[in-house]
Design an enzyme around this catalytic site. Structure first.
Site, PDB file in Angstrom:
ATOM      1  N   LYS A 143       0.837  -1.197   0.000  1.00 53.08           N
ATOM      2  CA  LYS A 143       0.000   0.000   0.000  1.00 53.08           C
ATOM      3  C   LYS A 143       0.877   1.255   0.000  1.00 53.08           C
ATOM      4  O   LYS A 143       2.080   1.171   0.295  1.00 53.08           O
ATOM      5  CB  LYS A 143      -0.923  -0.019   1.223  1.00 53.08           C
ATOM      6  CG  LYS A 143      -0.185   0.006   2.552  1.00 53.08           C
ATOM      7  CD  LYS A 143      -1.131  -0.319   3.712  1.00 53.08           C
ATOM      8  CE  LYS A 143      -0.387  -0.280   5.039  1.00 53.08           C
ATOM      9  NZ  LYS A 143      -1.201  -0.810   6.154  1.00 53.08           N
ATOM     10  N   ARG A 186     -11.326  -0.714  13.824  1.00 54.35           N
ATOM     11  CA  ARG A 186     -10.934   0.166  12.735  1.00 54.35           C
ATOM     12  C   ARG A 186     -11.637  -0.274  11.455  1.00 54.35           C
ATOM     13  O   ARG A 186     -12.415   0.471  10.890  1.00 54.35           O
ATOM     14  CB  ARG A 186      -9.405   0.140  12.581  1.00 54.35           C
ATOM     15  CG  ARG A 186      -8.877   1.194  11.654  1.00 54.35           C
ATOM     16  CD  ARG A 186      -7.365   1.169  11.545  1.00 54.35           C
ATOM     17  NE  ARG A 186      -6.861  -0.027  10.868  1.00 54.35           N
ATOM     18  CZ  ARG A 186      -5.606  -0.171  10.449  1.00 54.35           C
ATOM     19  NH1 ARG A 186      -4.716   0.791  10.663  1.00 54.35           N
ATOM     20  NH2 ARG A 186      -5.228  -1.278   9.843  1.00 54.35           N
ATOM     21  N   TYR A 232      16.355  30.712  10.128  1.00 53.67           N
ATOM     22  CA  TYR A 232      15.130  31.404  10.541  1.00 53.67           C
ATOM     23  C   TYR A 232      15.031  31.546  12.046  1.00 53.67           C
ATOM     24  O   TYR A 232      15.363  30.610  12.784  1.00 53.67           O
ATOM     25  CB  TYR A 232      13.899  30.615  10.066  1.00 53.67           C
ATOM     26  CG  TYR A 232      13.582  30.801   8.607  1.00 53.67           C
ATOM     27  CD1 TYR A 232      13.307  32.060   8.085  1.00 53.67           C
ATOM     28  CD2 TYR A 232      13.531  29.699   7.753  1.00 53.67           C
ATOM     29  CE1 TYR A 232      12.999  32.217   6.745  1.00 53.67           C
ATOM     30  CE2 TYR A 232      13.217  29.848   6.415  1.00 53.67           C
ATOM     31  CZ  TYR A 232      12.956  31.110   5.907  1.00 53.67           C
ATOM     32  OH  TYR A 232      12.652  31.267   4.595  1.00 53.67           O
ATOM     33  N   MET A 242      12.188  24.960   4.221  1.00 56.35           N
ATOM     34  CA  MET A 242      11.433  24.206   3.221  1.00 56.35           C
ATOM     35  C   MET A 242      12.362  23.378   2.322  1.00 56.35           C
ATOM     36  O   MET A 242      12.064  22.231   2.004  1.00 56.35           O
ATOM     37  CB  MET A 242      10.588  25.153   2.366  1.00 56.35           C
ATOM     38  CG  MET A 242       9.653  24.419   1.425  1.00 56.35           C
ATOM     39  SD  MET A 242       8.712  25.507   0.343  1.00 56.35           S
ATOM     40  CE  MET A 242       7.631  26.323   1.497  1.00 56.35           C
TER      41      MET A 242
HETATM   42  C1  PLP Z   1      -0.487  -1.839   6.815  1.00 52.51           C
HETATM   43  C2  PLP Z   1      -1.127  -3.136   7.107  1.00 52.51           C
HETATM   44  C3  PLP Z   1      -0.354  -4.323   7.153  1.00 52.51           C
HETATM   45  C4  PLP Z   1       1.153  -4.300   7.147  1.00 52.51           C
HETATM   46  O1  PLP Z   1       1.590  -3.899   8.418  1.00 52.51           O
HETATM   47  P1  PLP Z   1       3.123  -3.774   8.804  1.00 52.51           P
HETATM   48  O2  PLP Z   1       3.094  -3.411  10.247  1.00 52.51           O
HETATM   49  O3  PLP Z   1       3.675  -2.687   7.949  1.00 52.51           O
HETATM   50  O4  PLP Z   1       3.777  -5.072   8.536  1.00 52.51           O
HETATM   51  C5  PLP Z   1      -1.026  -5.530   7.279  1.00 52.51           C
HETATM   52  N1  PLP Z   1      -2.374  -5.572   7.371  1.00 52.51           N
HETATM   53  C6  PLP Z   1      -3.132  -4.461   7.369  1.00 52.51           C
HETATM   54  C7  PLP Z   1      -4.609  -4.597   7.479  1.00 52.51           C
HETATM   55  C8  PLP Z   1      -2.544  -3.208   7.246  1.00 52.51           C
HETATM   56  O5  PLP Z   1      -3.314  -2.111   7.249  1.00 52.51           O
END
Ligand code: PLP
Length: 345
Positions: A33, A128, A242, A290
């Site tokens: 992801k 969640r 800054y 920045m």
């Molecule tokens: C992001 C995620 C993972 C991977 O988790 P890591 O801690 O990065 O290994 C697995 N399952 C779900 C549902 C996630 O949202």
């Protein structure tokens, strides 16, 4: 060239996945992801596939398009957010497998894409995503008749071995799924490290593949070096940056390097954080701007052309600690202005 260099080690990514796959009693998938945690799906996904990964996970259907393009047909791509309104064409055209999160999503899916593969996400306590136990008992027989390809849930506290939540969620997941003849998946990186009880048929490592905690043994994956644009000598009483945030008390040599908060280098990295010139730690002086950072190179005899922000001397979790966040956020904040290169392909 005033461009920071981000190097991503595909061999380390492959080695980390293989190590997590070897720890997994069943099959290890790969979570890609957020553009493979910011590292680039078009290079990372084929590397993982070459290493043997056959099941990939993304957050949203749109993310699955690039993953499918990188993979070609065959490997499964699962979508954590399930089947949202408007997703049907993307799911169908790119053969993505939604992880259904609710009765509404289930109805939407079987209506829009009858016979199209899906999995089910269950809430074992994190609150969640996924169906809660009562919702699941109401839907279970109907859902199972549609032949889901995976039953999954997610652990909230897997990075803390001794946390009582781990066992609580394991029991909750078992109570919802024991006796069902469908592959199950509970564990991300942290859950893999909790041991085989947590593995079931499929695991979902993410951050460990990319070199982050809680996978302590991971090989580092990213190197980020920032070019030095200018070096100057600052006399006692003079200020840097800054807000005059740093005032020299002794003669200080200051290097200005080209990267800043627009590149995802958090302002909170100053004043505690450092860059490295070879073996010498160079403290950040004043604020992170920045596009620029000023660092103390007084102790460096020959200032190199680039200073290291991420690499052998400090990894993503060290920088994360300095900023008050986690390695995941350091990775996913890596800037778009960096010159990216891949090694170990
Ligand atoms: C992001 C995620 C993972 C991977 O988790 P890591 O801690 O990065 O290994 C697995 N399952 C779900 C549902 C996630 O949202």
């Amino acid at each position: 060239m005033a461009q920071a260099q981000l190097t991503i080690d595909l061999a380390a990514i492959r080695a980390n996945w293989r190590a997590l796959a070897q720890l997994t009693t069943g099959e290890a998938g790969a979570v890609v992801k957020a553009n493979a945690y910011g590292l680039g799906v078009e290079r990372v996904v084929p590397a993982l596939a070459a290493e043997g990964a056959r099941r990939f996970f993304v957050a949203a259907a749109e993310e699955g398009i690039a993953v499918r393009r990188a993979l070609g047909p065959g490997p499964e791509i699962c979508v954590f957010s399930g089947h949202m309104d408007g997703d049907a064409a993307v799911l169908r055209d790119h053969r993505l497998t939604p992880m259904i999160n609710s009765i509404d999503q289930m109805l939407r899916h079987v209506e829009a894409l009858p016979g199209h593969p899906f999995g089910i996400q269950l809430d074992s306590g994190m609150n969640r995503l996924g169906m809660e136990p009562a919702e699941w008992s109401a839907l279970r027989d109907i859902a199972l008749a549609q032949k889901p390809v995976l039953l999954m849930s997610h652990l909230a506290c897997a990075d803390e071995r001794e946390h009582g939540m781990n066992d609580f969620q394991l029991r909750s997941f078992r109570a919802m799924t024991d006796g069902i003849d469908v592959p199950r998946s509970l564990s991300a990186t942290g859950g893999i490290l909790l041991g085989p009880d947590y593995h079931f048929e499929v695991t979902r490592p993410g951050v460990g593949i990319y070199g982050g905690l809680p996978f302590v043994e991971a090989s580092p994956v990213v190197t980020l070096t920032l070019p030095v644009i200018q070096i100057r000598d600052v006399a006692p009483g003079e200020a840097v940056g800054y807000g005059n945030a740093f005032v020299a008390r002794v003669p200080t040599r200051v290097a200005t390097v080209a990267a800043g908060y627009a590149d995802g280098i958090h302002r909170a990295l100053a004043p505690k954080g450092s860059l490295w010139a070879g073996e010498i730690r160079c403290k950040i002086l004043g604020r992170v701007s920045m596009d620029l950072i000023t660092v103390d190179v007084t102790a460096v005899k020959q200032v190199p052309e680039h200073l290291e922000l991420l690499g052998p001397h400090q990894g993503i979790d060290t920088v994360a600690d300095a900023v008050g966040t986690i390695g995941y956020e350091i990775l996913t904040s890596l800037g778009s202005r960096y010159a990216r290169s891949y090694t170990g392909a």
